[in-house]
Design a protein around this motif. Structure first.
Motif, PDB file in Angstrom:
ATOM      1  N   LYS A 196      -2.532   8.773   9.136  1.00 56.77           N
ATOM      2  CA  LYS A 196      -3.667   8.094   8.512  1.00 56.77           C
ATOM      3  C   LYS A 196      -3.181   7.123   7.434  1.00 56.77           C
ATOM      4  CE  LYS A 196      -6.705  10.578  10.803  1.00 56.77           C
ATOM      5  NZ  LYS A 196      -7.615   9.971  11.811  1.00 56.77           N
ATOM      6  N   LYS A 197      -4.125   6.397   6.851  1.00 57.80           N
ATOM      7  CA  LYS A 197      -3.788   5.436   5.799  1.00 57.80           C
ATOM      8  C   LYS A 197      -3.695   6.134   4.439  1.00 57.80           C
ATOM      9  CE  LYS A 197      -5.857   1.382   8.037  1.00 57.80           C
ATOM     10  NZ  LYS A 197      -6.891   0.324   7.943  1.00 57.80           N
ATOM     11  N   TYR A 198      -2.643   5.807   3.697  1.00 58.25           N
ATOM     12  CA  TYR A 198      -2.451   6.305   2.340  1.00 58.25           C
ATOM     13  C   TYR A 198      -1.945   5.159   1.476  1.00 58.25           C
ATOM     14  CZ  TYR A 198      -2.608  10.930   4.500  1.00 58.25           C
ATOM     15  OH  TYR A 198      -2.988  12.041   5.210  1.00 58.25           O
ATOM     16  N   VAL A 199      -2.430   5.111   0.272  1.00 58.84           N
ATOM     17  CA  VAL A 199      -1.974   4.100  -0.693  1.00 58.84           C
ATOM     18  C   VAL A 199      -1.140   4.798  -1.750  1.00 58.84           C
ATOM     19  CG1 VAL A 199      -2.659   2.401  -2.417  1.00 58.84           C
ATOM     20  CG2 VAL A 199      -3.992   2.642  -0.303  1.00 58.84           C
ATOM     21  N   ILE A 200       0.115   4.360  -1.891  1.00 59.45           N
ATOM     22  CA  ILE A 200       1.005   4.899  -2.918  1.00 59.45           C
ATOM     23  C   ILE A 200       1.038   3.920  -4.077  1.00 59.45           C
ATOM     24  CG2 ILE A 200       3.315   5.745  -3.446  1.00 59.45           C
ATOM     25  CD1 ILE A 200       3.785   6.091  -0.474  1.00 59.45           C
ATOM     26  N   GLU A 201       0.739   4.425  -5.262  1.00 62.89           N
ATOM     27  CA  GLU A 201       0.797   3.529  -6.415  1.00 62.89           C
ATOM     28  C   GLU A 201       2.208   2.954  -6.551  1.00 62.89           C
ATOM     29  OE1 GLU A 201       0.554   5.135 -10.320  1.00 62.89           O
ATOM     30  OE2 GLU A 201       1.392   7.075  -9.740  1.00 62.89           O
ATOM     31  N   SER A 210       1.480   4.756   5.156  1.00 58.54           N
ATOM     32  CA  SER A 210       2.660   4.935   4.305  1.00 58.54           C
ATOM     33  C   SER A 210       3.597   6.042   4.744  1.00 58.54           C
ATOM     34  CB  SER A 210       2.208   5.203   2.865  1.00 58.54           C
ATOM     35  OG  SER A 210       1.492   4.097   2.360  1.00 58.54           O
ATOM     36  N   PHE A 211       3.107   6.991   5.564  1.00 60.99           N
ATOM     37  CA  PHE A 211       3.953   8.102   5.997  1.00 60.99           C
ATOM     38  C   PHE A 211       4.128   8.134   7.517  1.00 60.99           C
ATOM     39  CE2 PHE A 211       1.667   9.896   2.157  1.00 60.99           C
ATOM     40  CZ  PHE A 211       2.689   9.580   1.273  1.00 60.99           C
ATOM     41  N   SER A 212       3.704   7.086   8.205  1.00 60.61           N
ATOM     42  CA  SER A 212       3.807   7.043   9.655  1.00 60.61           C
ATOM     43  C   SER A 212       5.153   6.445  10.055  1.00 60.61           C
ATOM     44  CB  SER A 212       2.666   6.207  10.246  1.00 60.61           C
ATOM     45  OG  SER A 212       2.714   6.239  11.653  1.00 60.61           O
ATOM     46  N   LEU A 213       5.880   7.148  10.884  1.00 62.60           N
ATOM     47  CA  LEU A 213       7.220   6.718  11.267  1.00 62.60           C
ATOM     48  C   LEU A 213       7.232   6.097  12.661  1.00 62.60           C
ATOM     49  CD1 LEU A 213       9.413   9.698   9.997  1.00 62.60           C
ATOM     50  CD2 LEU A 213       8.455   7.754   8.732  1.00 62.60           C
ATOM     51  N   ILE A 287      12.676   3.066   9.243  1.00 66.03           N
ATOM     52  CA  ILE A 287      12.009   4.165   9.918  1.00 66.03           C
ATOM     53  C   ILE A 287      10.483   4.087   9.845  1.00 66.03           C
ATOM     54  CG2 ILE A 287      11.893   5.778   7.972  1.00 66.03           C
ATOM     55  CD1 ILE A 287      13.030   7.898   9.951  1.00 66.03           C
ATOM     56  N   LEU A 288       9.948   3.384   8.870  1.00 71.90           N
ATOM     57  CA  LEU A 288       8.499   3.320   8.691  1.00 71.90           C
ATOM     58  C   LEU A 288       7.827   2.397   9.698  1.00 71.90           C
ATOM     59  CD1 LEU A 288       8.276   3.137   4.804  1.00 71.90           C
ATOM     60  CD2 LEU A 288       7.382   4.974   6.232  1.00 71.90           C
ATOM     61  N   SER A 289       6.639   2.799  10.119  1.00 69.25           N
ATOM     62  CA  SER A 289       5.775   1.949  10.934  1.00 69.25           C
ATOM     63  C   SER A 289       4.421   1.898  10.225  1.00 69.25           C
ATOM     64  CB  SER A 289       5.632   2.519  12.350  1.00 69.25           C
ATOM     65  OG  SER A 289       4.752   1.734  13.126  1.00 69.25           O
ATOM     66  N   ASP A 290       4.371   1.192   9.105  1.00 69.32           N
ATOM     67  CA  ASP A 290       3.212   1.293   8.222  1.00 69.32           C
ATOM     68  C   ASP A 290       2.107   0.282   8.504  1.00 69.32           C
ATOM     69  OD1 ASP A 290       4.541  -0.934   7.325  1.00 69.32           O
ATOM     70  OD2 ASP A 290       4.572  -0.355   5.219  1.00 69.32           O
ATOM     71  N   LYS A 291       2.296  -0.560   9.510  1.00 75.14           N
ATOM     72  CA  LYS A 291       1.253  -1.535   9.834  1.00 75.14           C
ATOM     73  C   LYS A 291       0.425  -1.110  11.042  1.00 75.14           C
ATOM     74  CE  LYS A 291       3.707  -5.501   7.849  1.00 75.14           C
ATOM     75  NZ  LYS A 291       4.286  -6.843   8.099  1.00 75.14           N
ATOM     76  N   ILE A 292       1.082  -0.588  12.050  1.00 74.33           N
ATOM     77  CA  ILE A 292       0.393  -0.061  13.232  1.00 74.33           C
ATOM     78  C   ILE A 292       0.962   1.325  13.484  1.00 74.33           C
ATOM     79  CG2 ILE A 292      -0.019  -0.300  15.709  1.00 74.33           C
ATOM     80  CD1 ILE A 292       0.299  -3.290  15.419  1.00 74.33           C
ATOM     81  N   ASP A 654      -5.790   8.893  -0.166  1.00 72.45           N
ATOM     82  CA  ASP A 654      -6.095   8.721   1.255  1.00 72.45           C
ATOM     83  C   ASP A 654      -7.382   7.922   1.436  1.00 72.45           C
ATOM     84  OD1 ASP A 654      -8.260  10.422   0.876  1.00 72.45           O
ATOM     85  OD2 ASP A 654      -7.403  12.104   1.978  1.00 72.45           O
ATOM     86  N   GLU A 655      -7.822   7.789   2.677  1.00 75.74           N
ATOM     87  CA  GLU A 655      -8.985   6.953   2.997  1.00 75.74           C
ATOM     88  C   GLU A 655     -10.280   7.515   2.432  1.00 75.74           C
ATOM     89  OE1 GLU A 655      -8.473   5.034   7.251  1.00 75.74           O
ATOM     90  OE2 GLU A 655      -7.624   7.047   7.274  1.00 75.74           O
TER      91      GLU A 655
END
Length: 726
Positions: A196-201, A210-213, A287-292, A654-655
């Motif tokens: 899911k979508k997460y915003v890290i300050e 932010s945590f999707s690989l 390693i991150l896939s934070d856009k899709i 989170d969302e």
């Protein structure tokens, strides 16, 4: 090139055949219970024998995954499932809980056991425990790097993942799904909230996943992997489609066999983020896939015109009716499209503009190609003898069947060699390619039904030759003597905290390299002091831990390697919450190892904990503090230190607006990150308590134990103590 086992997922019947027909050497699958992919198609106690026999008939091994955590009340059913798989002829059982190894070996002494990646094995210290409990193969944590892989492979059969989805959290230590929605990944019900979508300050960039690989792909590194001594390379994906399985197996079959290959087929069947090489050869930040976060597909063309819900694209190939597409701009998904008529016009939805990229995500022609692969068969030579005044017989693969009656001379239409050959070629459900060697002597007669029966008997015996019949499957287990924990409670903190009387103190340092600088302060603590030893330890990490271990009375083992480290250094041991002590066998085996202090799994509820304790095994309950939901061995900031600003505590949203806490610490010269729930957990109903004060000051700790409350500042939850998990 030295051969290596290619192990493929079989989440259902279609994937089973896709794996076998495209060149897998072995498949792994689950039963309807105790499988870490509970929502896959899976297999039943009624049909598992057929599929194991089918695989064996064509030279393919079958490993049955019973790789979830087992509650006390489920032990009998778990052992029953293990017996079912063993009787079906399974080549090995994949198990998560290492401490169940001895009881399985007691019931099924000849059964091969593979320790699941969920056990988090990543170094030789963990391997020692695995071997002690009867495991002959370890499936390494995905985060294990090549130096450790090579060392482990020299000691025990080793299996590593080479393709497919990467879990964000370290293997077996993710509780996001469990605490966010009550669906435990350790029990086969992960709902993937990490996607899911997460915003890290402080994090820069537009990507919100932010945590999707990205998905793993090591097809270009197979020769190097073979050089490490690895026994088996594994494709992830028991929840994937048959097309995905077929494409991935074809890719790695070619790579192993030294043939040329490309990634087009696997890109089109499923890929998330266009692949990463993960951790094996050193983490490089990609390693991150934070856009899709879902299927990206493969490049197909560029949008040239958009009008009235339709687009025209410019590409080398035309689309085919039924093909599906994703529309991407600057790396983000902006729409989707489908082809209703062959050509270069697509029906589209979303915000689609000229010059957007068209990615194909469903290729109907490729699907047809992948699923039309010929059926793999085993060639068997059948020797058939039919003579007057003798009983008919068939023999193949060392198995002989003989008819019940002597054949008489035919009054008319005697049996011919051609008739027998034609009959033997009828293989029905059996994957055999028959080469008949038929001898007919004289003019014998046999009823067609008897000939059919004789043929079916032979083929069934060959097919089912590995099915076992257990005579005695009763089991007895000697539980360890009763004991009581040493302390009234255990306090964990990342700084020197206030420690009440009769409590133990666990330090999880903000930096292991700086612990010696607080030696004087540690010495003043009037309590037994334990060093937090994470479940993942590289050689460099272990050296850093050993460098400061003499400052502590004991080891808080959050994984198996910590137990070995404590035993070999003569330190006291607390079996940490990360070991997931889940049942009476776990507590008993820890007791036999001389460990009297254990923290129960934070996924058990109070009733389940009480049932364990009623057998006389005391333990600590996670009763107050921040709940660690995940452990990240990659950098969520993409190794961009400017974005992280070298901070130690970050807010994550989170969302839905729920707040989490991201904590950074350093070990072995590298950053690690833990994700905590922003809420606190609280229970006063157990005698022995475990408190986690990561991110809190000594003052806050002192205030809490002196009757103050942190609930007003942070809010609290019952966690799984009341609700529990399925």
């Amino acid at each position: 090139m030295t051969m290596i086992e290619l192990l493929a997922p079989a989440g259902n019947e279609e994937c089973f055949f896709a794996a076998i027909n495209n060149g897998a050497d072995a498949v792994y699958l689950g039963l309807t219970s105790f499988s870490a992919r509970k929502n896959a198609g899976n297999f039943t106690s009624d049909n598992i024998r057929f599929y194991v026999s089918y695989a064996h008939a064509v030279g393919v091994k079958v490993y049955v995954a019973l790789n979830t955590l087992i509650k006390d009340g489920e032990l009998e059913d778990f052992l029953s499932a293990a017996k079912t798989a063993y009787e079906a002829g399974a080549d090995a059982l994949i198990v998560q809980d290492v401490f169940l190894g001895k009881i399985l070996k007691g019931v099924l002494p000849d059964c091969e056991l593979h320790l699941s990646t969920q056990a988090g094995i990543n170094n030789l210290d963990g391997v020692k425990i695995a071997e002690e409990y009867g495991f002959s193969r370890v499936i390494l944590a995905r985060e294990t790097e090549k130096r450790e892989i090579k060392a482990i492979a020299e000691k025990i059969d080793t299996e590593i993942f080479v393709h497919g989805a990467l879990c964000s959290s370290f293997s077996g230590h993710c509780y996001m799904s469990s605490f966010i929605g009550g669906n435990s990944g350790n029990r086969g019900l992960c709902k993937q909230p990490c996607r899911k979508k997460y915003v890290i300050e402080t994090k820069t960039g537009e990507g919100k996943y932010s945590f999707s690989l990205s998905d793993l792909n090591l097809s270009g590194r197979i020769e190097e992997i073979i050089g490490l001594g690895v026994k088996s390379v594994k494709i992830e994906g028991r929840m994937r489609t048959p097309e995905y399985v077929a494409a991935a197996v074809r890719l790695y079959r070619k790579a192993i066999d030294g043939l040329s290959f490309d990634l087009s087929e696997v890109r089109r069947t499923y890929n998330r983020g266009d692949y990463t090489e993960g951790y094996v050869f050193g983490f490089n930040g990609d390693i991150l896939s934070d856009k899709i976060q879902n299927h990206c597909g493969e490049y197909f063309g560029i949008v040239k015109r958009v009008s009235g819900g339709k687009l025209v694209f410019d590409g080398v190939k035309s689309a085919r009716s039924g093909d599906g597409f994703k529309i991407v701009r600057n790396g983000f998904e902006t729409g989707n499209a489908v082809c209703l008529r062959d050509g270069k016009e697509l029906d589209c939805k979303g915000d689609v503009r000229v010059n957007d990229v068209v990615m194909i995500t469903r290729d109907t022609a490729l699907s047809e190609k992948l699923l039309s692969t010929g059926t793999k068969r085993k060639t068997i030579k059948v020797i058939a003898c039919f003579s007057e005044e003798e009983k008919p017989c068939l023999e193949a693969e060392g198995i002989k069947v003989v008819g019940e009656n002597v054949l008489e001379k035919a009054k008319s239409s005697p049996l011919t060699r051609e008739e027998v050959c034609k009959n033997l070629m009828k293989t029905d459900k059996y994957p055999f390619e028959v080469v008949p060697d038929v001898t007919v002597t004289g003019e014998p007669f046999i009823v067609k039904s008897q000939l059919n029966k004789l043929r079916c008997e032979l083929y069934e015996k060959i097919f089912s030759r590995d099915v076992k019949q257990l005579k005695n499957t009763d089991y007895s287990y000697n539980f360890a003597d009763n004991y009581e924990p040493e302390y009234k409670g255990v306090v964990m903190s990342d700084n020197v905290a206030f420690i009440p009387e009769n409590h133990a103190f666990v330090l999880r340092p903000g930096s292991y390299d700086d612990v010696k600088s607080i030696a004087g302060i540690l010495e003043k603590i009037n309590a037994d002091k334990y060093l937090f030893v994470p479940a993942f330890l590289s050689g460099q990490d272990e050296a850093a831990v050993k460098n400061i271990l003499d400052m502590f009375d004991g080891v808080y083992a959050d994984g198996l390697c910590g137990i070995t480290l404590g035993r070999e250094t003569g330190k006291k041991i607390i079996a940490g919450v990360g070991l997931n002590a889940f049942n009476s066998v776990d507590l008993s085996e820890l007791g036999k190892l001389g460990i009297n202090n254990e923290v129960y799994s934070k996924e058990l509820n109070l009733k389940e904990i009480g049932e364990i304790k009623s057998r006389g095994y005391g333990g600590y309950v996670f009763s107050f503090g921040r709940i660690k939901l995940a452990e990240f061995l990659y950098c969520p900031f993409g190794k961009n230190c400017v974005a992280c600003k070298r901070g130690n505590i970050f807010s994550v949203t989170d969302e839905t607006g729920h707040k989490f806490v991201l904590s950074r610490y350093k070990l072995g010269g590298r950053c690690r990150f833990d994700l905590f729930n922003g809420d606190l957990i609280k229970s006063d109903k157990m005698n022995y308590n475990f408190y986690n004060f990561i991110g809190f000051s000594e003052r806050q700790t002192r205030d809490f134990f002196n009757g103050g409350s942190l609930e007003k500042e942070y809010g609290f939850t019952n966690g799984n103590l009341k609700r529990g998990i399925l």
